[in-house]
Design a protein around this motif. Sequence first.
Motif, mmCIF file in Angstrom:
data_model
loop_
_atom_site.group_PDB
_atom_site.id
_atom_site.type_symbol
_atom_site.label_atom_id
_atom_site.label_comp_id
_atom_site.label_asym_id
_atom_site.label_seq_id
_atom_site.Cartn_x
_atom_site.Cartn_y
_atom_site.Cartn_z
ATOM 1 N N UNK A 119 12.100 1.957 4.261
ATOM 2 C CA UNK A 119 13.589 2.585 2.527
ATOM 3 C C UNK A 119 13.087 2.085 1.805
ATOM 4 N N UNK A 120 13.052 2.645 1.031
ATOM 5 C CA UNK A 120 12.525 2.355 -0.549
ATOM 6 C C UNK A 120 13.602 1.974 -1.617
ATOM 7 N N UNK A 121 12.863 0.656 -2.395
ATOM 8 C CA UNK A 121 14.065 0.749 -3.463
ATOM 9 C C UNK A 121 14.250 0.744 -4.951
ATOM 10 N N UNK A 122 15.110 0.958 -5.544
ATOM 11 C CA UNK A 122 14.578 1.978 -6.648
ATOM 12 C C UNK A 122 13.827 1.212 -7.616
ATOM 13 N N UNK A 123 13.375 1.580 -8.424
ATOM 14 C CA UNK A 123 12.077 1.411 -8.969
ATOM 15 C C UNK A 123 11.161 1.464 -8.236
ATOM 16 N N UNK A 124 10.967 1.735 -6.619
ATOM 17 C CA UNK A 124 9.881 0.972 -6.042
ATOM 18 C C UNK A 124 9.084 2.264 -5.943
ATOM 19 N N UNK A 125 7.938 2.723 -6.179
ATOM 20 C CA UNK A 125 6.687 3.809 -5.811
ATOM 21 C C UNK A 125 6.548 4.421 -5.156
ATOM 22 N N UNK A 126 7.307 6.040 -5.284
ATOM 23 C CA UNK A 126 7.396 7.115 -4.059
ATOM 24 C C UNK A 126 5.463 7.035 -3.996
ATOM 25 N N UNK A 127 5.208 7.378 -2.744
ATOM 26 C CA UNK A 127 4.077 8.192 -2.613
ATOM 27 C C UNK A 127 3.886 8.358 -1.016
ATOM 28 N N UNK A 128 2.195 8.415 -1.027
ATOM 29 C CA UNK A 128 2.311 9.100 0.742
ATOM 30 C C UNK A 128 2.559 7.414 1.557
ATOM 31 N N UNK A 129 2.418 6.334 1.369
ATOM 32 C CA UNK A 129 2.702 4.605 1.878
ATOM 33 C C UNK A 129 4.586 4.988 2.383
ATOM 34 N N UNK A 130 4.995 5.876 1.550
ATOM 35 C CA UNK A 130 6.716 6.016 2.649
ATOM 36 C C UNK A 130 7.135 7.147 2.179
ATOM 37 N N UNK A 131 6.830 8.115 2.362
ATOM 38 C CA UNK A 131 6.673 9.393 2.082
ATOM 39 C C UNK A 131 6.180 10.277 2.932
ATOM 40 N N UNK A 132 6.881 11.026 4.191
ATOM 41 C CA UNK A 132 5.865 12.064 5.320
ATOM 42 C C UNK A 132 6.281 13.790 4.571
ATOM 43 N N UNK A 133 5.060 13.852 3.305
ATOM 44 C CA UNK A 133 5.205 15.101 2.806
ATOM 45 C C UNK A 133 5.637 16.742 4.258
ATOM 46 N N UNK A 134 7.046 17.667 3.316
ATOM 47 C CA UNK A 134 7.300 18.475 4.108
ATOM 48 C C UNK A 134 7.025 19.480 3.868
ATOM 49 N N UNK A 135 5.006 19.446 2.931
ATOM 50 C CA UNK A 135 4.670 21.074 3.285
ATOM 51 C C UNK A 135 2.961 20.760 3.333
ATOM 52 N N UNK A 136 2.625 19.352 3.601
ATOM 53 C CA UNK A 136 1.287 19.329 4.451
ATOM 54 C C UNK A 136 1.211 17.858 5.645
ATOM 55 N N UNK A 137 0.954 18.283 6.958
ATOM 56 C CA UNK A 137 1.077 17.131 8.165
ATOM 57 C C UNK A 137 0.215 15.601 7.218
ATOM 58 N N UNK A 138 -0.061 15.872 6.480
ATOM 59 C CA UNK A 138 -1.009 14.796 6.189
ATOM 60 C C UNK A 138 -1.721 15.149 4.978
#
Length: 98
Positions: A71-90
Amino acid sequence: MTDPRLLLLNPEDNVLVLRRGIDAGERFEVGFCEIVADRSLNLGHKVARHAIAEGEPVLKYGAVIGVATAPIPAGAHVHVQNVRSNYTPTYSLPEDGA
Protein backbone atom coordinates in the motif's frame (compact mmCIF):
# COMPACT_ATOMS: atom_id res chain seq x y z
CA MET A 1 -5.06 22.13 -4.86
CA THR A 2 -1.80 20.34 -5.58
CA ASP A 3 1.57 21.88 -4.76
CA PRO A 4 3.12 23.72 -7.74
CA ARG A 5 6.37 21.79 -7.11
CA LEU A 6 4.53 18.69 -8.37
CA LEU A 7 3.53 17.97 -11.95
CA LEU A 8 0.57 15.90 -13.16
CA LEU A 9 1.58 14.53 -16.56
CA ASN A 10 -1.80 12.98 -17.46
CA PRO A 11 -5.22 13.34 -15.77
CA GLU A 12 -5.39 9.53 -15.40
CA ASP A 13 -2.08 9.30 -13.50
CA ASN A 14 -2.01 8.25 -9.86
CA VAL A 15 1.49 9.70 -9.40
CA LEU A 16 2.85 13.24 -9.49
CA VAL A 17 6.39 14.09 -10.59
CA LEU A 18 8.63 16.46 -8.64
CA ARG A 19 9.53 19.63 -10.54
CA ARG A 20 12.28 20.23 -7.97
CA GLY A 21 13.69 18.41 -4.98
CA ILE A 22 11.90 18.36 -1.64
CA ASP A 23 13.90 18.00 1.58
CA ALA A 24 13.04 15.59 4.41
CA GLY A 25 10.68 17.37 6.81
CA GLU A 26 9.50 19.82 4.16
CA ARG A 27 5.73 20.23 3.74
CA PHE A 28 3.96 19.88 0.39
CA GLU A 29 0.35 19.55 -0.76
CA VAL A 30 -1.20 16.65 -2.63
CA GLY A 31 -4.81 17.37 -3.44
CA PHE A 32 -6.20 18.86 -0.24
CA CYS A 33 -3.78 16.97 2.04
CA GLU A 34 -0.64 18.47 3.55
CA ILE A 35 2.21 15.96 3.55
CA VAL A 36 5.50 16.11 5.46
CA ALA A 37 8.26 14.46 3.43
CA ASP A 38 9.73 11.54 5.38
CA ARG A 39 12.85 11.60 3.18
CA SER A 40 14.54 13.90 0.70
CA LEU A 41 13.18 13.46 -2.81
CA ASN A 42 15.00 14.51 -5.96
CA LEU A 43 13.79 16.22 -9.10
CA GLY A 44 11.90 13.76 -11.32
CA HIS A 45 10.92 11.34 -8.57
CA LYS A 46 7.28 10.35 -8.10
CA VAL A 47 4.86 10.66 -5.19
CA ALA A 48 1.41 9.12 -4.93
CA ARG A 49 -1.37 11.46 -6.06
CA HIS A 50 -3.77 9.53 -3.79
CA ALA A 51 -3.57 6.24 -1.90
CA ILE A 52 -2.56 3.33 -4.15
CA ALA A 53 -3.54 -0.16 -3.00
CA GLU A 54 -1.18 -3.14 -3.14
CA GLY A 55 -1.60 -4.79 -6.55
CA GLU A 56 -3.01 -1.61 -8.14
CA PRO A 57 -1.40 -0.39 -11.38
CA VAL A 58 0.85 2.67 -11.12
CA LEU A 59 0.06 5.14 -13.91
CA LYS A 60 2.43 7.75 -15.37
CA TYR A 61 1.87 9.46 -18.73
CA GLY A 62 -1.53 7.73 -18.69
CA ALA A 63 0.21 4.35 -19.04
CA VAL A 64 0.84 1.53 -16.57
CA ILE A 65 4.50 1.65 -15.52
CA GLY A 66 4.28 -0.94 -12.76
CA VAL A 67 2.25 -2.46 -9.96
CA ALA A 68 2.24 -1.44 -6.30
CA THR A 69 3.89 -4.15 -4.19
CA ALA A 70 2.62 -2.58 -0.93
CA PRO A 71 0.00 0.00 0.00
CA ILE A 72 1.25 3.50 -0.90
CA PRO A 73 -0.30 6.42 1.04
CA ALA A 74 -1.05 9.73 -0.67
CA GLY A 75 2.14 11.78 -0.94
CA ALA A 76 4.48 8.82 -0.35
CA HIS A 77 7.54 8.24 -2.53
CA VAL A 78 6.72 5.86 -5.38
CA HIS A 79 9.87 3.96 -6.37
CA VAL A 80 11.51 0.51 -6.38
CA GLN A 81 10.72 -0.04 -2.68
CA ASN A 82 6.97 -0.22 -3.39
CA VAL A 83 6.55 -0.78 -7.16
CA ARG A 84 7.38 -3.70 -9.45
CA SER A 85 8.25 -2.39 -12.90
CA ASN A 86 6.33 -3.58 -15.95
CA TYR A 87 9.40 -2.92 -18.09
CA THR A 88 12.21 -4.78 -16.35
CA PRO A 89 12.10 -7.63 -13.84
CA THR A 90 14.82 -5.91 -11.79
CA TYR A 91 16.56 -2.56 -11.60
CA SER A 92 20.02 -4.20 -11.69
CA LEU A 93 21.89 -5.85 -14.54
CA PRO A 94 23.12 -9.45 -14.44
CA GLU A 95 26.69 -9.71 -13.16
CA ASP A 96 27.95 -11.52 -16.28
CA GLY A 97 26.60 -8.76 -18.55
CA ALA A 98 24.45 -11.24 -20.47
